[in-house]
Design a protein around this motif. Structure first.
Motif, PDB file in Angstrom:
ATOM      1  N   MET A  71       0.828  -1.200   0.000  1.00 40.69           N
ATOM      2  CA  MET A  71       0.000   0.000   0.000  1.00 40.69           C
ATOM      3  C   MET A  71       0.868   1.259   0.000  1.00 40.69           C
ATOM      4  SD  MET A  71      -3.040   0.963  -0.113  1.00 40.69           S
ATOM      5  CE  MET A  71      -4.233   2.137   0.350  1.00 40.69           C
ATOM      6  N   ALA A  72       1.953   1.213   0.781  1.00 36.37           N
ATOM      7  CA  ALA A  72       2.839   2.384   0.838  1.00 36.37           C
ATOM      8  C   ALA A  72       3.493   2.634  -0.518  1.00 36.37           C
ATOM      9  CB  ALA A  72       3.894   2.202   1.911  1.00 36.37           C
ATOM     10  N   GLY A  73       3.818   1.554  -1.230  1.00 33.58           N
ATOM     11  CA  GLY A  73       4.420   1.706  -2.556  1.00 33.58           C
ATOM     12  C   GLY A  73       3.464   2.349  -3.540  1.00 33.58           C
ATOM     13  N   LEU A  74       2.203   1.947  -3.465  1.00 33.78           N
ATOM     14  CA  LEU A  74       1.185   2.536  -4.335  1.00 33.78           C
ATOM     15  C   LEU A  74       1.018   4.023  -4.042  1.00 33.78           C
ATOM     16  CD1 LEU A  74      -1.099   2.311  -6.417  1.00 33.78           C
ATOM     17  CD2 LEU A  74      -2.611   1.685  -4.529  1.00 33.78           C
ATOM     18  N   LEU A  75       0.989   4.356  -2.771  1.00 29.56           N
ATOM     19  CA  LEU A  75       0.858   5.757  -2.374  1.00 29.56           C
ATOM     20  C   LEU A  75       2.042   6.576  -2.864  1.00 29.56           C
ATOM     21  CD1 LEU A  75      -0.802   7.842  -0.799  1.00 29.56           C
ATOM     22  CD2 LEU A  75       0.463   7.190   1.228  1.00 29.56           C
ATOM     23  N   GLN A  76       3.247   6.020  -2.737  1.00 30.63           N
ATOM     24  CA  GLN A  76       4.435   6.753  -3.166  1.00 30.63           C
ATOM     25  C   GLN A  76       4.472   6.884  -4.692  1.00 30.63           C
ATOM     26  OE1 GLN A  76       8.145   5.204  -1.774  1.00 30.63           O
ATOM     27  NE2 GLN A  76       9.159   7.156  -2.028  1.00 30.63           N
ATOM     28  N   ARG A  77       4.081   5.840  -5.425  1.00 27.36           N
ATOM     29  CA  ARG A  77       4.053   5.939  -6.891  1.00 27.36           C
ATOM     30  C   ARG A  77       3.022   6.961  -7.357  1.00 27.36           C
ATOM     31  NH1 ARG A  77       4.160   0.258  -6.554  1.00 27.36           N
ATOM     32  NH2 ARG A  77       1.955   0.214  -7.147  1.00 27.36           N
ATOM     33  N   THR A  78       1.875   6.979  -6.705  1.00 20.67           N
ATOM     34  CA  THR A  78       0.849   7.957  -7.049  1.00 20.67           C
ATOM     35  C   THR A  78       1.340   9.367  -6.763  1.00 20.67           C
ATOM     36  OG1 THR A  78      -0.876   6.347  -6.536  1.00 20.67           O
ATOM     37  CG2 THR A  78      -1.535   8.661  -6.634  1.00 20.67           C
ATOM     38  N   ALA A  79       1.966   9.547  -5.617  1.00 22.93           N
ATOM     39  CA  ALA A  79       2.504  10.870  -5.264  1.00 22.93           C
ATOM     40  C   ALA A  79       3.585  11.289  -6.251  1.00 22.93           C
ATOM     41  CB  ALA A  79       3.061  10.839  -3.849  1.00 22.93           C
TER      42      ALA A  79
ATOM     43  N   LEU B 251      -7.507  28.043 -12.400  1.00 23.91           N
ATOM     44  CA  LEU B 251      -7.720  27.298 -11.151  1.00 23.91           C
ATOM     45  C   LEU B 251      -8.553  28.109 -10.169  1.00 23.91           C
ATOM     46  CD1 LEU B 251      -4.247  25.644 -10.538  1.00 23.91           C
ATOM     47  CD2 LEU B 251      -6.373  24.485 -11.114  1.00 23.91           C
ATOM     48  N   LEU B 252      -8.250  29.390 -10.058  1.00 25.79           N
ATOM     49  CA  LEU B 252      -9.005  30.228  -9.127  1.00 25.79           C
ATOM     50  C   LEU B 252     -10.447  30.435  -9.571  1.00 25.79           C
ATOM     51  CD1 LEU B 252      -6.327  32.885  -8.206  1.00 25.79           C
ATOM     52  CD2 LEU B 252      -7.242  31.079  -6.747  1.00 25.79           C
ATOM     53  N   VAL B 253     -10.641  30.656 -10.876  1.00 20.30           N
ATOM     54  CA  VAL B 253     -11.990  30.903 -11.388  1.00 20.30           C
ATOM     55  C   VAL B 253     -12.864  29.661 -11.231  1.00 20.30           C
ATOM     56  CG1 VAL B 253     -13.301  31.311 -13.524  1.00 20.30           C
ATOM     57  CG2 VAL B 253     -11.345  32.748 -12.964  1.00 20.30           C
ATOM     58  N   THR B 254     -12.313  28.507 -11.501  1.00 18.19           N
ATOM     59  CA  THR B 254     -13.104  27.279 -11.407  1.00 18.19           C
ATOM     60  C   THR B 254     -13.200  26.755  -9.980  1.00 18.19           C
ATOM     61  OG1 THR B 254     -11.182  25.908 -11.883  1.00 18.19           O
ATOM     62  CG2 THR B 254     -12.540  26.589 -13.764  1.00 18.19           C
ATOM     63  N   GLY B 255     -12.453  27.351  -9.068  1.00 18.76           N
ATOM     64  CA  GLY B 255     -12.499  26.901  -7.676  1.00 18.76           C
ATOM     65  C   GLY B 255     -11.663  25.672  -7.414  1.00 18.76           C
ATOM     66  N   LEU B 256     -10.855  25.284  -8.385  1.00 16.47           N
ATOM     67  CA  LEU B 256     -10.038  24.081  -8.220  1.00 16.47           C
ATOM     68  C   LEU B 256      -8.769  24.318  -7.421  1.00 16.47           C
ATOM     69  CD1 LEU B 256     -10.351  22.470 -11.748  1.00 16.47           C
ATOM     70  CD2 LEU B 256     -11.425  21.723  -9.639  1.00 16.47           C
ATOM     71  N   ALA B 257      -8.396  25.576  -7.234  1.00 23.25           N
ATOM     72  CA  ALA B 257      -7.163  25.862  -6.504  1.00 23.25           C
ATOM     73  C   ALA B 257      -7.256  25.389  -5.064  1.00 23.25           C
ATOM     74  CB  ALA B 257      -6.852  27.353  -6.552  1.00 23.25           C
ATOM     75  N   ILE B 258      -8.449  25.423  -4.501  1.00 25.84           N
ATOM     76  CA  ILE B 258      -8.603  25.028  -3.102  1.00 25.84           C
ATOM     77  C   ILE B 258      -8.253  23.554  -2.908  1.00 25.84           C
ATOM     78  CG2 ILE B 258     -10.275  24.786  -1.224  1.00 25.84           C
ATOM     79  CD1 ILE B 258     -11.608  27.355  -2.404  1.00 25.84           C
ATOM     80  N   PRO B 259      -8.820  22.613  -3.699  1.00 25.68           N
ATOM     81  CA  PRO B 259      -8.443  21.215  -3.472  1.00 25.68           C
ATOM     82  C   PRO B 259      -7.157  20.786  -4.176  1.00 25.68           C
ATOM     83  CG  PRO B 259     -10.233  21.311  -5.041  1.00 25.68           C
ATOM     84  CD  PRO B 259      -9.990  22.715  -4.550  1.00 25.68           C
TER      85      PRO B 259
ATOM     86  N   VAL C 119      -1.289  18.657  -4.308  1.00 29.01           N
ATOM     87  CA  VAL C 119       0.022  18.690  -4.959  1.00 29.01           C
ATOM     88  C   VAL C 119       1.121  18.840  -3.919  1.00 29.01           C
ATOM     89  CG1 VAL C 119       1.502  20.041  -6.493  1.00 29.01           C
ATOM     90  CG2 VAL C 119      -0.842  19.523  -7.159  1.00 29.01           C
ATOM     91  N   TRP C 120       0.947  19.715  -2.944  1.00 29.71           N
ATOM     92  CA  TRP C 120       1.969  19.898  -1.908  1.00 29.71           C
ATOM     93  C   TRP C 120       2.177  18.615  -1.101  1.00 29.71           C
ATOM     94  CZ3 TRP C 120      -0.614  25.083  -0.407  1.00 29.71           C
ATOM     95  CH2 TRP C 120      -0.147  26.091  -1.242  1.00 29.71           C
ATOM     96  N   ILE C 121       1.107  17.951  -0.733  1.00 30.02           N
ATOM     97  CA  ILE C 121       1.222  16.711   0.027  1.00 30.02           C
ATOM     98  C   ILE C 121       1.878  15.633  -0.830  1.00 30.02           C
ATOM     99  CG2 ILE C 121      -0.118  14.828   1.071  1.00 30.02           C
ATOM    100  CD1 ILE C 121      -2.132  17.027   1.981  1.00 30.02           C
ATOM    101  N   ALA C 122       1.508  15.566  -2.100  1.00 31.71           N
ATOM    102  CA  ALA C 122       2.110  14.585  -3.005  1.00 31.71           C
ATOM    103  C   ALA C 122       3.611  14.831  -3.162  1.00 31.71           C
ATOM    104  CB  ALA C 122       1.427  14.619  -4.366  1.00 31.71           C
ATOM    105  N   ARG C 123       3.997  16.085  -3.242  1.00 33.12           N
ATOM    106  CA  ARG C 123       5.434  16.397  -3.374  1.00 33.12           C
ATOM    107  C   ARG C 123       6.199  15.990  -2.115  1.00 33.12           C
ATOM    108  NH1 ARG C 123       7.277  21.694  -5.941  1.00 33.12           N
ATOM    109  NH2 ARG C 123       8.974  20.299  -6.434  1.00 33.12           N
TER     110      ARG C 123
END
Length: 56
Positions: free
Chosen positions: A1-9, A35-43, A48-52
């Motif tokens: 599971m950890a490998g899958l999470l790391q590959r996805t990230a 991103l801001l106009v569509t409201g996607l910047a919030i999620p 992206v930061w957590i994935a990095r």
């Protein structure tokens, strides 16, 4: 599971780098505005930061 999470990230991090780091300033502004106009910047940005963090 950890490998899958790391590959996805790592995939999210690679996608972010290819979109963000290889773009011109004008393209970055357009992406940020969309991103801001569509409201996607919030999620999207925290994901992206957590994935990095996980990928590194």
């Amino acid at each position: 599971m950890a490998g899958l999470l790391q590959r996805t990230a790592r995939a999210i991090d690679d996608m972010w780098r290819s979109i963000w780091h290889e773009s011109s300033r004008a393209e970055k502004i357009v992406i940020a505005v969309l991103l801001l106009v569509t409201g996607l910047a919030i999620p999207v940005l925290p994901i992206v930061w957590i994935a990095r963090l996980i990928a590194n």
